[in-house]
Design an enzyme around this catalytic site. Structure first.
Site, PDB file in Angstrom:
ATOM      1  N   HIS A   1       0.942  -1.092  -0.023  1.00  0.00           N
ATOM      2  CA  HIS A   1      -0.011   0.028   0.022  1.00  0.00           C
ATOM      3  C   HIS A   1       1.005   1.151  -0.006  1.00  0.00           C
ATOM      4  O   HIS A   1       1.736   1.414   0.978  1.00  0.00           O
ATOM      5  CB  HIS A   1      -0.924   0.194   1.256  1.00  0.00           C
ATOM      6  CG  HIS A   1      -1.189  -1.175   1.900  1.00  0.00           C
ATOM      7  ND1 HIS A   1      -1.057  -1.500   3.379  1.00  0.00           N
ATOM      8  CD2 HIS A   1      -1.788  -2.431   1.269  1.00  0.00           C
ATOM      9  CE1 HIS A   1      -1.264  -2.602   3.529  1.00  0.00           C
ATOM     10  NE2 HIS A   1      -1.738  -3.340   2.489  1.00  0.00           N
TER      11      HIS A   1
ATOM     12  N   HIS B   1      -5.688   2.293  -0.104  1.00  0.00           N
ATOM     13  CA  HIS B   1      -5.065   1.215   0.642  1.00  0.00           C
ATOM     14  C   HIS B   1      -4.661   0.182   0.320  1.00  0.00           C
ATOM     15  O   HIS B   1      -3.385  -0.448   0.513  1.00  0.00           O
ATOM     16  CB  HIS B   1      -6.009   1.035   2.106  1.00  0.00           C
ATOM     17  CG  HIS B   1      -5.586   0.445   3.200  1.00  0.00           C
ATOM     18  ND1 HIS B   1      -5.060  -0.902   3.370  1.00  0.00           N
ATOM     19  CD2 HIS B   1      -4.987   0.968   4.419  1.00  0.00           C
ATOM     20  CE1 HIS B   1      -4.402  -1.041   4.429  1.00  0.00           C
ATOM     21  NE2 HIS B   1      -4.625  -0.091   5.007  1.00  0.00           N
TER      22      HIS B   1
ATOM     23  N   GLU C   1      -1.629  -9.403  30.121  1.00  0.00           N
ATOM     24  CA  GLU C   1      -0.989 -10.502  29.685  1.00  0.00           C
ATOM     25  C   GLU C   1      -0.243 -10.093  28.290  1.00  0.00           C
ATOM     26  O   GLU C   1       0.969 -10.194  28.060  1.00  0.00           O
ATOM     27  CB  GLU C   1      -1.389 -11.884  29.692  1.00  0.00           C
ATOM     28  CG  GLU C   1      -1.894 -12.400  31.077  1.00  0.00           C
ATOM     29  CD  GLU C   1      -2.916 -11.927  31.560  1.00  0.00           C
ATOM     30  OE1 GLU C   1      -3.786 -11.279  30.607  1.00  0.00           O
ATOM     31  OE2 GLU C   1      -3.344 -12.057  32.581  1.00  0.00           O
TER      32      GLU C   1
ATOM     33  N   HIS D   1      -9.301 -22.882  33.469  1.00  0.00           N
ATOM     34  CA  HIS D   1      -7.823 -22.909  33.973  1.00  0.00           C
ATOM     35  C   HIS D   1      -7.046 -24.144  33.788  1.00  0.00           C
ATOM     36  O   HIS D   1      -5.896 -24.131  34.252  1.00  0.00           O
ATOM     37  CB  HIS D   1      -7.828 -22.504  35.469  1.00  0.00           C
ATOM     38  CG  HIS D   1      -8.317 -21.410  35.890  1.00  0.00           C
ATOM     39  ND1 HIS D   1      -9.468 -20.574  35.414  1.00  0.00           N
ATOM     40  CD2 HIS D   1      -7.733 -20.448  36.464  1.00  0.00           C
ATOM     41  CE1 HIS D   1      -9.368 -19.388  35.875  1.00  0.00           C
ATOM     42  NE2 HIS D   1      -8.319 -19.320  36.430  1.00  0.00           N
TER      43      HIS D   1
HETATM   44  C1  LIG Z   1      -3.272  -7.820  14.152  1.00  0.00           C
HETATM   45  C2  LIG Z   1      -3.453  -7.580  12.655  1.00  0.00           C
HETATM   46  N1  LIG Z   1      -4.929  -7.895  12.181  1.00  0.00           N
HETATM   47  C3  LIG Z   1      -4.909  -7.443  10.683  1.00  0.00           C
HETATM   48  C4  LIG Z   1      -3.785  -7.162  10.145  1.00  0.00           C
HETATM   49  C5  LIG Z   1      -4.008  -6.659   8.424  1.00  0.00           C
HETATM   50  N2  LIG Z   1      -3.789  -5.488   8.327  1.00  0.00           N
HETATM   51  C6  LIG Z   1      -2.948  -4.618   7.743  1.00  0.00           C
HETATM   52  S1  LIG Z   1      -2.924  -2.983   7.558  1.00  0.00           S
HETATM   53  C7  LIG Z   1      -4.875  -3.278   8.139  1.00  0.00           C
HETATM   54  C8  LIG Z   1      -5.615  -1.975   8.223  1.00  0.00           C
HETATM   55  C9  LIG Z   1      -4.803  -0.820   9.176  1.00  0.00           C
HETATM   56  O1  LIG Z   1      -5.447   0.278   9.253  1.00  0.00           O
HETATM   57  P1  LIG Z   1      -4.721   1.598   9.817  1.00  0.00           P
HETATM   58  O2  LIG Z   1      -3.835   1.199  10.982  1.00  0.00           O
HETATM   59  O3  LIG Z   1      -5.683   2.460  10.032  1.00  0.00           O
HETATM   60  O4  LIG Z   1      -3.488   1.714   8.753  1.00  0.00           O
HETATM   61  P2  LIG Z   1      -3.877   2.682   7.310  1.00  0.00           P
HETATM   62  O5  LIG Z   1      -4.694   1.954   6.493  1.00  0.00           O
HETATM   63  O6  LIG Z   1      -4.440   3.885   7.562  1.00  0.00           O
HETATM   64  O7  LIG Z   1      -2.300   3.014   6.856  1.00  0.00           O
HETATM   65  C10 LIG Z   1      -5.001  -4.501   8.351  1.00  0.00           C
HETATM   66  C11 LIG Z   1      -6.378  -4.873   9.130  1.00  0.00           C
HETATM   67  C12 LIG Z   1      -2.711  -6.827  10.402  1.00  0.00           C
HETATM   68  N3  LIG Z   1      -1.447  -6.432  10.079  1.00  0.00           N
HETATM   69  N4  LIG Z   1      -2.331  -7.032  12.192  1.00  0.00           N
END
Ligand SMILES: Cc1ncc(C[n+]2csc(CCOP(=O)(O)OP(=O)(O)O)c2C)c(N)n1
Ligand SMILES: [Mg+2]
Length: 545
Positions: free
Chosen positions: A39, A287, A439, A500
């Site tokens: 992206h 994106h 945690e 647990h």
């Molecule tokens: C734990 C996790 N869940 C899902 C993703 C997949 N993922 C990558 S970027 C993104 C969107 C992130 O949005 P944002 O933080 O607002 O970044 P922006 O698009 O604005 O750059 C997702 C869901 C990931 N990298 N990590």
């Protein structure tokens, strides 16, 4: 929007700033296009921020990316990794190896950037610690980077109080973490922010890319809370910069952070994803995919860059980085090195400790007085043996710290020797960490401490290793010696019932590549397990007790 690049020599400093920013943007665009995945929208929007932090603010010497008093820069929205590869490349950051030797070659070359997201490139899809020098922690699973940065800030507080002496400020670094909506939706970030606020970590600054966009579209579909007010409630100082292109305002906000005492700083930065792209701004499309040929042409036109050139670094860009972070960083490290020489003369023992830690070496006599348990038909509980061993190790190894997620008395992880103290805002010399019932953040913070060369462990019940698992897995990927102490590992533990009872936990932890998972059979084996684990330099370990 802008005109063609002015000839060198005739450019003002502001023009050079803009040229550098647009270089980060176009490198990101070209790299994503070449890789045909990733992206570019976020790097396009955040290039001014990353430029400002790196070239104007960061106390970091590109020639020595493992200088122990460097400011930390964490890119928690790791999907925007081209920001980091551009910064590391343009700043001329040098590579080091796992033995902490400088290799005399760049950390990230232009060729690496041309091979963005390809196997073996030092410009991988997400920032990877241990693989690319200058990456402070592996990010990609959203939320991990910001949570880990809290550990880096805790480490600085502890290091400063142990090692600084009047006239010798050996440690005074700050930790900066950039994050997006995704990081702040993740629970781990909330856990970590809450603890950071409690601890009053004024050496910690998170910058939030408030672009209202995630993959599925506008954040109105799932994320409508008042983030600023939430951080105020956590006890952070909250600042806002309303225009992500205004580098003077960004620099000013970062200066306010450095002057703010007693609490961490959260900067809300309003940005437009895909800034500079005439069509895809603020849409989900910005994106998820590369821009495509026509869009790239228009963007480069808008940035005043030649449309036909790829991976183009205009004359003057490297020089401007050299004059900024290069000069400032070199001076800072040289001054520090001189200071450290006199410190060594006056405090040879403390200086020796700082040096040993940096190589993950243990002090002489680190395992003296470890307990030996006589043969005993009944035996003692593993956690009791562990508690005795931990107390000895904490006294022998000055920089060995740790604690539990509110189960210290059960996990037997509390240090009880005379003089043992809690780590709190008012007692940063304390070695007993209280993570609270958090945690996931605990494991990330333990990683942040270990990344800062403070040897740290975190503890909870074996069953709740699930709540820590994502960060344990990252410790393994990063090849860092984080220690996780999990007690009450018996499947048949009765009275608490099935919530647990750890059924699959041992197997599932053993399935994490690179993670050492030990489950000692008696008290003496517990001690031997610690003797083994403490000597690990590049591997995390789980102890099931
Ligand atoms: C734990 C996790 N869940 C899902 C993703 C997949 N993922 C990558 S970027 C993104 C969107 C992130 O949005 P944002 O933080 O607002 O970044 P922006 O698009 O604005 O750059 C997702 C869901 C990931 N990298 N990590
Ligand atoms: Mg976003």
């Amino acid at each position: 929007m802008s005109t063609a690049i002015a000839p060198i020599g005739s450019r003002s400093s502001a023009e050079l700033d803009q040229l550098c920013i647009n270089t980060i943007r176009t490198l990101s665009i070209d790299a994503v296009e070449q890789a045909n995945s990733g992206h570019p929208g976020t790097p396009m929007a955040l290039a001014p921020l990353v430029y400002t932090i790196w070239n104007r603010v960061l106390n970091f010497d590109p020639k020595d990316p493992i200088w122990c008093n460097r400011d930390r820069f964490v890119l928690s929205n790791g999907h925007a990794s081209m920001l980091l590869w551009s910064a590391l490349h343009l700043a001329g950051v040098q590579a080091v190896n796992a033995d902490y030797e400088r290799l005399g070659q760049p950390s990230v070359t232009l060729d690496d950037i041309c091979h963005f997201r390809q196997l073996n490139s030092k410009a991988p899809g997400h920032p990877e610690y241990h693989w690319v020098s200058g990456v402070e922690t592996t990010t990609g699973p959203l939320g991990q980077g910001v949570a880990t940065s809290v550990g880096m800030a805790v480490a600085e507080k502890w290091l400063a109080h142990r090692y600084n002496r009047p006239g010798f400020e050996i440690f005074n670094y700050n930790a900066y973490a950039v994050c997006g909506d995704g990081c702040l939706m993740e629970g781990v970030a909330s856990e970590a922010a809450s603890l950071a606020g409690h601890l009053g970590l004024d050496n910690l600054c998170w910058i939030y890319d408030n672009n209202h966009i995630t993959i599925e579209g506008n954040t109105r579909i799932a994320f409508t809370e008042d983030v600023q007010t939430r951080f105020i409630a956590y006890g952070w100082n909250v600042l806002r910069v309303g225009d992500a292109n205004d580098i003077d305002r960004i620099e000013h906000a970062l200066a306010v952070f450095r002057k703010t005492k007693g609490r961490p700083t959260f900067i809300v930065l309003d940005s437009h994803i895909g800034y500079g792209s005439p069509h895809k701004q603020d849409t989900a499309a910005a994106h998820g995919e590369p821009l495509g040929e026509e869009e790239i042409r228009l963007c480069k036109q808008a940035y005043g860059f030649p449309e036909d050139k790829q991976f183009h670094i205009p004359d003057g860009v490297y020089d401007h980085f050299n004059a900024g972070i290069g000069k400032r960083g070199a001076e800072a490290r040289q001054n520090w090195t001189r200071l450290f020489e006199s410190y060594r003369a006056q405090y040879p023992d403390l200086a020796g400790e700082v040096e040993s830690m940096q190589k993950r070496e243990l002090p002489a006599g680190w395992d003296r007085n470890l307990p030996v348990f006589p043969a005993d038909a009944k035996g003692i509980a593993g956690r009791d043996a562990s508690g005795k061993a931990l107390n000895v190790l904490a006294q022998n190894i000055p920089w060995f710290v740790g604690g539990s997620a509110d189960l210290g008395p059960s996990n037997k992880t509390l240090f009880t020797y005379p003089g043992a103290k809690d780590f709190q805002a008012e007692t940063p010399e304390g070695k007993i960490l209280h993570f609270g019932i958090r945690e996931h953040a605990m494991a990330a913070i333990v990683n942040g401490l270990n990344l800062s060369k403070v040897r740290a462990f975190g503890a909870t019940f074996f069953i709740f290793s699930d709540y820590a698992r994502p960060a344990i897995r990252l410790a393994s990927l990063m090849e860092i010696p984080s220690i996780f102490v999990f007690t009450h590992d018996a499947m048949g533990d009765g009275e608490d019932g099935p919530t647990h009872q750890p059924i699959e936990h041992l197997i599932s932890l053993r399935a994490i590549p690179g993670l050492i998972t030990l489950r000692p059979g008696d008290a003496n084996e517990v001690v031997e397990a610690y003797r083994f684990i403490l000597q690990l330099r590049h591997q995390p370990a789980v102890l099931g007790l």
